[in-house]
Design a protein around this motif. Structure first.
Motif, PDB file in Angstrom:
ATOM      1  N   HIS A   1      10.374  27.037  54.272  1.00 38.12           N
ATOM      2  CA  HIS A   1      10.448  27.267  52.823  1.00 38.12           C
ATOM      3  C   HIS A   1       9.084  27.655  52.275  1.00 38.12           C
ATOM      4  O   HIS A   1       8.068  27.198  52.774  1.00 38.12           O
ATOM      5  N   SER A   2       9.134  28.460  51.237  1.00 37.93           N
ATOM      6  CA  SER A   2       7.889  28.789  50.560  1.00 37.93           C
ATOM      7  C   SER A   2       8.187  28.911  49.078  1.00 37.93           C
ATOM      8  O   SER A   2       9.252  29.410  48.705  1.00 37.93           O
ATOM      9  N   PRO A   3       7.279  28.445  48.224  1.00 41.56           N
ATOM     10  CA  PRO A   3       7.521  28.604  46.780  1.00 41.56           C
ATOM     11  C   PRO A   3       7.477  30.072  46.355  1.00 41.56           C
ATOM     12  O   PRO A   3       7.876  30.414  45.253  1.00 41.56           O
ATOM     13  N   MET A   4       6.996  30.937  47.238  1.00 41.44           N
ATOM     14  CA  MET A   4       6.939  32.370  46.934  1.00 41.44           C
ATOM     15  C   MET A   4       7.465  33.134  48.145  1.00 41.44           C
ATOM     16  O   MET A   4       7.088  32.839  49.266  1.00 41.44           O
ATOM     17  N   PHE A   5       8.367  34.080  47.906  1.00 44.86           N
ATOM     18  CA  PHE A   5       8.810  34.933  48.993  1.00 44.86           C
ATOM     19  C   PHE A   5       9.197  36.296  48.428  1.00 44.86           C
ATOM     20  O   PHE A   5       8.997  36.558  47.242  1.00 44.86           O
ATOM     21  N   TYR A   6       9.684  37.182  49.292  1.00 45.89           N
ATOM     22  CA  TYR A   6       9.946  38.560  48.870  1.00 45.89           C
ATOM     23  C   TYR A   6      11.431  38.874  48.931  1.00 45.89           C
ATOM     24  O   TYR A   6      12.124  38.415  49.832  1.00 45.89           O
ATOM     25  N   GLN A   7      11.887  39.653  47.973  1.00 45.13           N
ATOM     26  CA  GLN A   7      13.291  40.057  47.960  1.00 45.13           C
ATOM     27  C   GLN A   7      13.439  41.527  47.637  1.00 45.13           C
ATOM     28  O   GLN A   7      12.560  42.141  47.059  1.00 45.13           O
ATOM     29  N   VAL A   8      14.600  42.051  48.018  1.00 46.49           N
ATOM     30  CA  VAL A   8      15.019  43.354  47.498  1.00 46.49           C
ATOM     31  C   VAL A   8      16.401  43.158  46.906  1.00 46.49           C
ATOM     32  O   VAL A   8      17.249  42.506  47.503  1.00 46.49           O
ATOM     33  N   ASP A   9      16.577  43.646  45.685  1.00 50.64           N
ATOM     34  CA  ASP A   9      17.885  43.574  45.047  1.00 50.64           C
ATOM     35  C   ASP A   9      18.351  44.983  44.707  1.00 50.64           C
ATOM     36  O   ASP A   9      17.563  45.832  44.297  1.00 50.64           O
ATOM     37  N   VAL A  10      19.643  45.175  44.877  1.00 56.06           N
ATOM     38  CA  VAL A  10      20.219  46.514  44.860  1.00 56.06           C
ATOM     39  C   VAL A  10      21.346  46.559  43.833  1.00 56.06           C
ATOM     40  O   VAL A  10      22.147  45.622  43.770  1.00 56.06           O
ATOM     41  N   ILE A  11      21.406  47.633  43.058  1.00 53.87           N
ATOM     42  CA  ILE A  11      22.523  47.782  42.128  1.00 53.87           C
ATOM     43  C   ILE A  11      23.003  49.235  42.144  1.00 53.87           C
ATOM     44  O   ILE A  11      22.195  50.158  42.123  1.00 53.87           O
ATOM     45  N   VAL A  12      24.328  49.386  42.229  1.00 52.89           N
ATOM     46  CA  VAL A  12      24.935  50.711  42.141  1.00 52.89           C
ATOM     47  C   VAL A  12      26.048  50.611  41.105  1.00 52.89           C
ATOM     48  O   VAL A  12      26.904  49.731  41.199  1.00 52.89           O
ATOM     49  N   VAL A  13      26.014  51.451  40.097  1.00 52.36           N
ATOM     50  CA  VAL A  13      27.035  51.417  39.043  1.00 52.36           C
ATOM     51  C   VAL A  13      27.493  52.837  38.766  1.00 52.36           C
ATOM     52  O   VAL A  13      26.669  53.702  38.434  1.00 52.36           O
ATOM     53  N   GLU A  14      28.773  53.084  38.959  1.00 52.57           N
ATOM     54  CA  GLU A  14      29.325  54.369  38.577  1.00 52.57           C
ATOM     55  C   GLU A  14      30.844  54.295  38.570  1.00 52.57           C
ATOM     56  O   GLU A  14      31.428  53.279  38.968  1.00 52.57           O
ATOM     57  N   GLU A  15      31.453  55.357  38.129  1.00 52.74           N
ATOM     58  CA  GLU A  15      32.901  55.373  38.060  1.00 52.74           C
ATOM     59  C   GLU A  15      33.499  55.343  39.464  1.00 52.74           C
ATOM     60  O   GLU A  15      33.043  56.056  40.353  1.00 52.74           O
ATOM     61  N   GLY A  16      34.509  54.476  39.627  1.00 47.90           N
ATOM     62  CA  GLY A  16      35.300  54.525  40.855  1.00 47.90           C
ATOM     63  C   GLY A  16      34.716  53.845  42.081  1.00 47.90           C
ATOM     64  O   GLY A  16      35.160  54.089  43.190  1.00 47.90           O
ATOM     65  N   LEU A  17      33.707  52.995  41.901  1.00 52.90           N
ATOM     66  CA  LEU A  17      33.160  52.308  43.075  1.00 52.90           C
ATOM     67  C   LEU A  17      34.062  51.142  43.454  1.00 52.90           C
ATOM     68  O   LEU A  17      34.552  50.417  42.596  1.00 52.90           O
ATOM     69  N   HIS A  18      34.261  50.938  44.749  1.00 51.33           N
ATOM     70  CA  HIS A  18      35.026  49.781  45.188  1.00 51.33           C
ATOM     71  C   HIS A  18      34.340  49.102  46.365  1.00 51.33           C
ATOM     72  O   HIS A  18      33.282  49.543  46.823  1.00 51.33           O
TER      73      HIS A  18
END
Lengths: 338, 685
Positions: free
Chosen positions: A203-220
């Motif tokens: 565990h560490s009080p600080m770490f690294y992340q990547v967050d991803v978002i895709v928003v558009e018509e018709g995504l499933h």
């Protein structure tokens, strides 16, 4: 006559073989080819003294000799020069060590972060720079985690005041991107995140992340799986297998936990994957309708998916690092391995 | 949640092995972390997500298993007769704060004998990770693990006034809980009181005074429903999490109250020999209804990308306890069961369908591309910095973003001590956010010294933090560099070159060249506390200070017990970024040769090189293409207080060949300037 030529040739060959330096060489050349007094040139001059009928044969033989002498001398000169160059340059013990220049290195997590950003840019994503100091609203509330939501337990948070905190994930990219852009949206946010975990091997009080978002018509959800598959194969290995199983994150519905086939045993089962053949790698899902609404997406045809992954976790798996603290100790014996 | 397979079989028939169940439950969202042995046989250790409190019980898990395999869920037998057999013993229930407690069910039993519970029950409790105490307490725990609803048993004879009053505590009110701890309460916490005072912290823990003891004969059973947010708040404030609070704060089933009390009643009568003395009281001032949700077939397809047939949709939901009514327009009206507190929207129902269809059966498909993609604004800058410095032999470091109070005393940012304090630090080390990268880099160097290294060259790219103009914390992307020890280690080809200020400055030169910042300068700086006053310098680009550099202040060197000088630079990457990446304009290569001229001058030590350089440049000699400082000498051969500087001037005319005479003219101009302005004497030519 023939005898003269063959004697001349023999004596030349002996002299030429004895040449060791460019001075010797010049002496031999002059001995045989000097315009005045050269043995070959001299013999040629005697051509006129011969009876007419003997001249062509003798001339031919002499010219052949001259060519032979010239070629031999040329070859000998190259060999002599090469020998002299070698003698001028001292012998080098090539096994001695080179000058100890420092290698320098990029931090393993930062390099992985850059690689991941490049993968996403190649898939049409925009990389947003978002602040580490974030408002509670963007980190929690707008992600469907109102105050006193039990899911906040899993993300023990550093606060500055009631409304300001150190982000606990990069998921605020969901809300920020939807507030400032119109679909189609493909965005990621990477960087440091913070949780009130004591510093130990895992565990560490600080770490690294990547967050991803895709928003558009018709995504499933099939699209989520398709993109995840490409991403994980590029990050880890083209032969990696992926599986999704139901999971819970308040800002996605349906939600999924994503496992990859164990990279240590190729899915056969080992201590690292607790004999399951799978390793949990990230959380994903279809963007929760409440999150879409709160971020101002009103069109019901527009859907989205999102995922979030720990970059340190990937580094730990990829490089087999057994203590997360090593990433932040800055020991050159560690850093220079990357 | 530990689920005993043997116990589970009481509610659903099960032929699968523990391993199969582990695999298949995991794939419907009940992550089985392991299978452990117990006195009852295999026990599944299930990680139940916080949205599924209904699965914090054996019946809850049995319902999932039944739905998964299409089997019947068998509910256990419960008491159905709640009337007192003879002579109703009166007891009262009053709810003063129905917003926090909309339902409270009580039942009074008499004639119980408190003793050990039977072995089968003890075994099951232990398999599920609970310690058996006595039959009454064990039964409440057993029902909790069976139905998921937390019950509480009071010794009725210890309740003053024979009644229960549910209401908010008085600010500062105190009570002693079962664990023997005296607790101070606030006005938002919900209490269970008797006629005189508190007997339990609602939904969290009972009081010591009314606990079941070996002499207890009359038991008042409580099955209530408390507002989740309220229980969570109380539990957090008191730092007290229990099996009960864990379930209430995630959302219990209000209709499970009567059922669970009836189940407990049955078990008590069987095991502890009691009988109903005060009939069931169900106080339910705020009626609650689970949501009804409209589910559309088209939306299932839209969200999952697969076509599910209507029969599958209906069967799956019905098996899970939903009531499904077909409606026109390809949709259903779905009534959710009260135990599914996670059901609020259509998407929640669609997830149920996806779970049982199997996520693995949704075909993957790469989404069509409609966006161009773009790297982050800082990407080019950070990557150029990283490549330049790593290429020069520096290793990239990452330190935690925090600072201790000591760090803050020692490494104040230049020109001010404003800092960002964390309201709830974990340890002293996390009390503040760092205001400089230098502290972390010095600590990292120290760690490398301990590992026996002398040469340490590090850089870090990261945020430093300071309160903004309005007092809210802000962050600035920053570059820190540290160099110390040997610039080049001693080796068989050359002696050791000691790292110094000008190595660091040379590195910054490389960096600025890579960033296409054509001109920059350093000037003395005294206001940075962690830099030595001897060589502390401000780094300026186009007149703007972008950072500082120099050696670590002597007092810090001493405090960190450093045996060698450490050089540091810290640059504001946001400011630097504004000057970086000047457009590339190609300049044609010179066609004519340049001419070098060397010059040695003797000037007062106080005359800075920068002044001399600027002075020469200010002469406006267009053909002057470069000035290099070749040597500096101070010593016996020249007067005290003076320094001898060797310069190399390079002249170049892009239009024609330079003649010796013209070069000499330039040199004369330079010399007379130096002589007039700095009293420079020519040492030699």
């Amino acid at each position: 006559m023939r005898e003269t030529i063959s004697r001349l040739r023999q004596s030349f060959e002996e002299d030429c073989a004895a040449v060791t330096g460019s001075e010797d060489w010049k002496a031999v050349r002059d001995k045989y080819l000097a315009r005045e007094g050269g043995l070959v040139t001299g013999a040629l001059k005697k051509l006129r003294e011969l009876p007419k009928e003997e001249r062509p044969a003798f001339g031919q033989a002499m010219n052949a000799l001259r060519e032979f002498v010239e070629d031999r001398l040329d070859a000998r000169l190259q060999a002599v020069k090469a020998g002299e160059r070698d003698r001028k340059r001292p012998f080098v013990d090539v096994t001695r060590p080179g000058v100890p220049l420092a290698p320098g290195s990029a931090h393993p997590i930062k390099r992985l972060q850059a690689e991941i950003e490049e993968i996403f840019v190649s898939m049409g994503f925009e990389v947003l720079d978002l602040p580490e100091i974030e408002r509670d609203y963007y980190n929690f509330e707008a992600l469907n985690m109102p105050p006193n939501h039990p899911a906040r337990d899993a993300q023990d948070t550093f606060y500055f005041d009631d409304a300001t905190l150190l982000r606990t994930h990069c998921s605020s990219v969901q809300v920020h991107s939807m507030e400032t852009r119109k679909p189609p949206i493909r965005a990621i946010s990477t960087g440091k995140v913070y949780r009130r975990d004591p510093f130990d091997a895992t565990h560490s009080p600080m770490f690294y992340q990547v967050d991803v978002i895709v928003v558009e018509e018709g995504l499933h959800m099939g699209h989520l799986k398709g993109m995840l598959d490409v991403f994980l194969k590029r990050v880890f290995h083209p032969g990696i297998k992926m599986r999704l199983r139901p999971g819970f994150f308040p800002f996605v519905e349906p939600g999924a936990e994503v496992d990859i086939s164990c990279i240590f045993c190729s899915g056969k089962g080992c201590a690292k994957c607790k004999q399951s053949g799978w390793i949990e790698i990230l959380g994903a899902g279809m963007v929760h309708p409440r999150v879409l609404e709160m971020s101002g997406i009103r069109d019901p045809r527009v859907t989205g998916f999102a995922w979030g992954m720990g970059i340190d976790r990937v580094a730990i798996l990829k490089y087999g690092v057994d203590d997360i603290r090593l990433f932040f100790d800055n020991d050159l014996r560690f850093l220079n391995q990357f | 949640m530990k689920i005993s397979m043997e116990w589970l079989r009481e509610y659903v028939s099960l032929t699968e092995s523990a391993e199969t169940l582990k695999e298949e439950l995991t794939m419907i969202g009940l992550l089985v972390e392991g299978v452990e042995p117990s006195a009852t046989g295999p026990v599944l250790d299930i990680e139940v997500t916080s949205n599924r409190p209904d699965c914090l019980s054996h019946i809850g898990v049995a319902r999932e298993v039944a739905a998964l395999y299409g089997r019947r869920l068998e509910m256990p037998a419960v008491e159905t007769e709640f009337e007192a057999a003879s002579g109703e013993v009166p007891f009262g229930i009053e709810i003063r704060d129905p917003d926090l407690c909309p339902r409270y069910v009580g039942l009074l039993l008499d004639g119980v004998t408190v003793r050990e519970s039977p072995e089968w029950m003890q075994r099951r409790l232990e398999a599920a990770g609970m310690r058996p105490l006595n039959n009454i307490v064990d039964i409440t725990n057993y029902v909790l693990l069976e139905t998921g609803h937390p019950l509480h048993a009071f010794d009725f004879d210890r309740l003053r006034g024979g009644k229960i009053v549910v209401g908010r505590a008085r600010e500062g009110e105190r009570m002693e809980t079962l664990d023997g701890v005296g607790r101070s309460l606030d006005g938002q916490m919900l209490l269970i009181n008797d006629g005189e005072g508190p007997v339990a912290i609602a939904g969290v823990m009972g009081g010591l005074d009314s606990e079941i003891s070996p002499s207890t004969t009359r038991v008042l059973l409580e099955a209530a429903w408390f507002r989740p947010e309220s229980i969570r708040r109380t539990s957090r404030r008191l730092g007290l999490s229990t099996e009960a609070s864990y379930r209430f704060e995630r959302g219990a089933d209000w209709d499970n109250t009567v059922y669970s009390i009836a189940r407990a009643c049955r078990l008590i009568r069987e095991i502890a020999g009691g009988r109903v003395a005060g009939s069931l009281k169900d106080v339910y001032p705020l009626k609650m209804e689970p949501p009804r949700i409209r589910l559309e077939s088209a939306h299932i397809r839209q969200l999952l990308g697969v076509e599910l047939d209507d029969g599958f949709v209906e069967t799956t939901l019905e098996r899970l306890g939903f009531r499904v009514g077909k409606e026109g327009g390809g949709g259903w009206d779905v009534a959710c069961p009260p135990w599914r507190s996670d059901m609020q929207r259509e998407a929640d129902l669609i997830e149920e369908l996806a779970r049982f269809h199997g996520y693995q059966n949704i075909p993957a498909e790469f989404p069509p591309s409609r966006t161009a993609g773009a790297p982050s604004r800082v990407y080019a800058l950070e990557n150029s910095v990283r490549e330049a410095l790593a290429g020069q032999g520096y290793s990239e470091a990452v330190n935690l973003s925090f600072a201790s109070p000591a760090d803050h005393g020692e490494f104040l940012p230049p020109g001010g001590g404003e800092r960002v304090a964390v309201a709830n630090p974990l340890t002293e080390e996390t009390e503040f956010l760092r205001s400089t990268l230098a502290a972390g880099l010095v600590r990292s160097a120290k760690r490398n010294f301990h590992a026996g290294r002398k040469r340490v060259c590090l850089f870090e790219i990261g945020k430093v933090y300071a309160p903004g103009a309005d007092g809210t914390p802000g962050e600035t992307n920053t570059l820190g560099v540290l160099g110390t020890g040997a610039f080049l280690e001693r080796n068989w080809t050359s002696p050791e070159a000691e790292y110094g200020f000008f190595h660091l400055k040379g590195l910054l030169g490389v960096l600025f060249a890579r960033l296409r910042i054509p001109s920059w300068e350093t000037e003395p700086l005294r206001s940075c506390g962690w830099l030595s006053p001897a060589d502390g310098a401000a780094v300026k680009v186009a007149g703007e200070t972008v950072g500082v550099m120099g050696s670590l202040a002597p007092e810090l060197e001493e405090r960190y017990k450093l045996k060698q000088p450490v050089y540091l630079a810290e640059l504001d990457l946001e400011r630097l970024g504004r000057h970086a990446f000047a457009p590339i304009v190609y300049e044609s290569l010179p066609k004519f040769p340049s001419a070098d001229r060397d010059l040695s001058i003797v000037v007062g030590k106080e005359v800075a090189w920068g002044t001399i350089e600027r002075g020469i440049l200010s002469l406006g000699i267009r053909e002057l293409a470069g000035i290099r400082l070749m040597d500096v000498y101070e010593g016996e051969k020249i007067p005290v207080g003076k320094a001898s500087l060797s310069l190399r001037l390079t002249f170049l005319d892009r239009e024609r060949t330079l003649t010796i005479d013209r070069v000499q003219d330039f040199m004369n101009t330079v010399l007379s300037f130096l002589n007039t302005n700095y009293g420079a004497g020519i040492r030699s030519l």
